[in-house]
Design an enzyme around this catalytic site. Sequence first.
Site, PDB file in Angstrom:
ATOM      1  N   SER A 182       0.840  -1.203   0.000  1.00  0.00           N
ATOM      2  CA  SER A 182       0.000   0.000   0.000  1.00  0.00           C
ATOM      3  C   SER A 182       0.869   1.245   0.000  1.00  0.00           C
ATOM      4  CB  SER A 182      -0.923   0.019   1.228  1.00  0.00           C
ATOM      5  OG  SER A 182      -0.177   0.257   2.414  1.00  0.00           O
ATOM      6  N   GLY A 207       7.028   7.619  -6.619  1.00  0.00           N
ATOM      7  CA  GLY A 207       8.051   6.590  -6.644  1.00  0.00           C
ATOM      8  C   GLY A 207       8.116   5.717  -5.408  1.00  0.00           C
ATOM      9  N   VAL A 208       7.141   5.852  -4.500  1.00  0.00           N
ATOM     10  CA  VAL A 208       7.179   5.067  -3.262  1.00  0.00           C
ATOM     11  C   VAL A 208       7.040   3.575  -3.569  1.00  0.00           C
ATOM     12  CG1 VAL A 208       6.068   4.647  -1.033  1.00  0.00           C
ATOM     13  CG2 VAL A 208       6.271   6.993  -1.905  1.00  0.00           C
ATOM     14  N   GLU A 223      -5.357  -4.314  -8.026  1.00  0.00           N
ATOM     15  CA  GLU A 223      -5.491  -3.601  -9.300  1.00  0.00           C
ATOM     16  C   GLU A 223      -4.522  -4.243 -10.298  1.00  0.00           C
ATOM     17  OE1 GLU A 223      -6.167   0.840  -9.038  1.00  0.00           O
ATOM     18  OE2 GLU A 223      -5.248   0.480  -7.076  1.00  0.00           O
ATOM     19  N   TYR A 263       1.152  -4.242 -11.554  1.00  0.00           N
ATOM     20  CA  TYR A 263       2.361  -5.024 -11.306  1.00  0.00           C
ATOM     21  C   TYR A 263       3.090  -5.510 -12.553  1.00  0.00           C
ATOM     22  CZ  TYR A 263       0.961  -4.803  -6.466  1.00  0.00           C
ATOM     23  OH  TYR A 263       0.632  -4.335  -5.217  1.00  0.00           O
ATOM     24  N   PHE A 277      -3.550 -14.201  -0.126  1.00  0.00           N
ATOM     25  CA  PHE A 277      -2.701 -13.868   1.003  1.00  0.00           C
ATOM     26  C   PHE A 277      -2.423 -12.373   1.001  1.00  0.00           C
ATOM     27  CE2 PHE A 277      -0.343 -15.702  -2.556  1.00  0.00           C
ATOM     28  CZ  PHE A 277       0.522 -14.692  -2.902  1.00  0.00           C
TER      29      PHE A 277
END
Length: 413
Positions: free
Chosen positions: A87, A96-97, A123, A127, A413
């Site tokens: 998150s 950029g976190v 979402e 990825y 998970f």
Amino acid sequence: MASERATESKVLRPEEFDRWWDHLVRAFGAGPASAEERALDRSLTEPGRALAAWDGDELVGTAGAFRFRMTVPGGAVLPTAGITMVSVAATHRRRGVLTSMMRRQLDDVREWGEPLAALTASEPAIYGRFGYGAATFQLQAEIDTGRVTLDTPAGTDDIRLRYAGPAEVLAACEAVYAELVPLRPGMLARQPGWEQVRLLDPESDRDGASALQCVVAERDGKVTGYARFRTKLGWSPSGHDGTVSLEDLAALDPASDAALWRFLFGIDLMSRLTVRGRPVDDAWQYQVSDIRRCLTRVRDMGYVRLVDVGAALAARTYQAPVDVVLEVTDAFCPWNAGRWRLTGDAKGASCERTTDRAELALSVRELAAAYLGGVSLLSLARAGQVAELRPGALTEASVAFGSPVLPWLSHGF
């Protein structure tokens, strides 16, 4: 105006867990979680495998990596990082976190010697840029049990069913699950503590349905399968209109499987059965009298990332002989980039660096999507995502990478 100073990803300290977990709950827009859920998540989360992103003394991001083992084609069970609890604070988006945490996390996974990483995506668009490919899919259905019947196989009537408390038969059910793990790619060997997740049953999550129920299938006194489910009574002007919601089902043989499904179809006062998170090739689909009244649909489930291309490709087997040179691009994990010669068959495989001419070109994301055998390299090529550089190489590799049993990520998970 938001601060532009850089954030820093650090390994989570145990005393920071509550703050970290509260941030996660807020980021996902969830309501208050039960003390039971918090305690279970705390017990399963290894602080040394979790990251917290900080902007000064403000916690602005979270990411974790459970210690899993995943079945790959051929039955080997590989160390796999289960990426989870990712998150970023809404105040720190597009700074950029996430990229920083993903970079640190994959470096860590490589150092831990885990050739695979896997996740379920809230979402799906997020990825792919980090090399994760959709490798497993799940079946969902809403079955009109008042109008749909099952044609069950021989031996179904020999199976004894009985109600049991979910906790009472947990060990027997876990033994059934453990027998099935090596038989289907994508399944996760349950680590200690994870069996308790299947019993988590906060009233706030039931939406008016019953507490979790369990029925076990038995033959000669041995548990051969189980179903965990809830029921929700409803009424319409024409009479009862209840719903059975299947939470989990596993069986060691076709007769036990069919007996459990037949039971779920026939519970008194229930008119429909809702199913989610099942294998795409679940057998009941071929036993029903009317598949249209089952309203089946398929959606993405498990996203896989090859952290070590050579180790991952050598660990699985191939359903047809294959000898192909892959040109792999991987900007996010550059140690994977380059040419790899994959040689293998149903008995084993090797995958080594090579300077030989490339015969297929693809990114690590497409390689990950095809890795468990549920996504065809030929289909990815038709989508423009795999390039054939030697005539015949695409068909050869596509057949070899397939799996006779479709992959399935057996729980989230």
